[in-house]
Design a protein around this motif. Sequence first.
Motif, short mmCIF file in Angstrom:
data_model
loop_
_atom_site.label_atom_id
_atom_site.label_comp_id
_atom_site.label_asym_id
_atom_site.label_seq_id
_atom_site.Cartn_x
_atom_site.Cartn_y
_atom_site.Cartn_z
N GLN A 78 21.23 50.50 25.29
CA GLN A 78 21.40 49.07 25.04
C GLN A 78 22.88 48.76 24.94
O GLN A 78 23.65 49.55 24.39
CB GLN A 78 20.70 48.66 23.75
CG GLN A 78 19.20 48.88 23.79
CD GLN A 78 18.53 48.49 22.48
OE1 GLN A 78 19.18 48.10 21.52
NE2 GLN A 78 17.22 48.60 22.45
N LYS A 80 25.85 45.26 24.94
CA LYS A 80 26.19 43.84 25.03
C LYS A 80 27.70 43.73 24.93
O LYS A 80 28.32 44.33 24.06
CB LYS A 80 25.52 43.07 23.89
CG LYS A 80 25.77 41.58 23.96
CD LYS A 80 25.04 40.85 22.85
CE LYS A 80 25.33 39.37 22.95
NZ LYS A 80 24.70 38.63 21.86
N GLU A 106 33.02 44.52 29.47
CA GLU A 106 31.93 44.20 30.40
C GLU A 106 31.71 45.29 31.45
O GLU A 106 30.56 45.65 31.73
CB GLU A 106 32.19 42.87 31.13
CG GLU A 106 32.17 41.65 30.24
CD GLU A 106 33.52 41.36 29.58
OE1 GLU A 106 34.52 42.08 29.86
OE2 GLU A 106 33.58 40.43 28.76
N LYS A 107 32.77 45.81 32.04
CA LYS A 107 32.63 46.82 33.09
C LYS A 107 31.91 48.05 32.56
O LYS A 107 31.03 48.61 33.21
CB LYS A 107 34.02 47.20 33.63
CG LYS A 107 33.98 48.20 34.77
CD LYS A 107 35.38 48.49 35.30
CE LYS A 107 35.37 49.52 36.40
NZ LYS A 107 36.72 49.83 36.89
N ASP A 110 28.16 47.02 31.79
CA ASP A 110 27.44 46.80 33.03
C ASP A 110 27.07 48.10 33.73
O ASP A 110 26.03 48.20 34.36
CB ASP A 110 28.25 45.92 33.98
CG ASP A 110 28.32 44.47 33.53
OD1 ASP A 110 27.57 44.08 32.60
OD2 ASP A 110 29.15 43.71 34.09
N VAL A 113 23.89 49.25 31.64
CA VAL A 113 22.78 48.33 31.40
C VAL A 113 22.20 47.77 32.68
O VAL A 113 21.02 47.44 32.75
CB VAL A 113 23.20 47.21 30.43
CG1 VAL A 113 22.08 46.23 30.20
CG2 VAL A 113 23.67 47.81 29.11
N LYS A 114 22.96 47.66 33.74
CA LYS A 114 22.43 47.06 34.97
C LYS A 114 21.78 48.08 35.86
O LYS A 114 21.97 49.21 35.89
CB LYS A 114 23.54 46.34 35.71
CG LYS A 114 23.89 45.07 34.98
CD LYS A 114 24.73 44.17 35.82
CE LYS A 114 24.97 42.88 35.07
NZ LYS A 114 25.66 41.90 35.78
#
Length: 114
Positions: A78, A80, A106-107, A110, A113-114
């Motif tokens: 998980q 965020k 974010e990188k 991501d 999580v993506k």
Amino acid sequence: MKEDQVIEKLIKEKVLDDKSIYVYASVKGGIGGVIGTINGLVLLSVYKDVLYIQKANIDNSYGEQLAKIHIPDMKNIQGKAGLFGGKFSFNYDGKEYKFKLPAKAEKFVDFFVK
């Protein structure tokens, strides 16, 4: 140490690959084992299919390797990322790992999580 120097050293030591997936984070809660005894910053970096967790120093450098985690074996991932920081957690080998992330992660998030 300048960030470029740290990245160069990470690549040379094969704890960071050309995707440059890494982030400085702080350990959130007790994990147990070696990592649970460390308070403060850690450096999370990805080389191929391995997540490395190393003790981070205040000058952007890093020290002792605390864990080497095979990413395909990570469970319950998980994450965020946000303007004011974020969080990242997962389970591995019966232990729960939780980290507080800085802004602009974010990188890193991501990637998982993506």
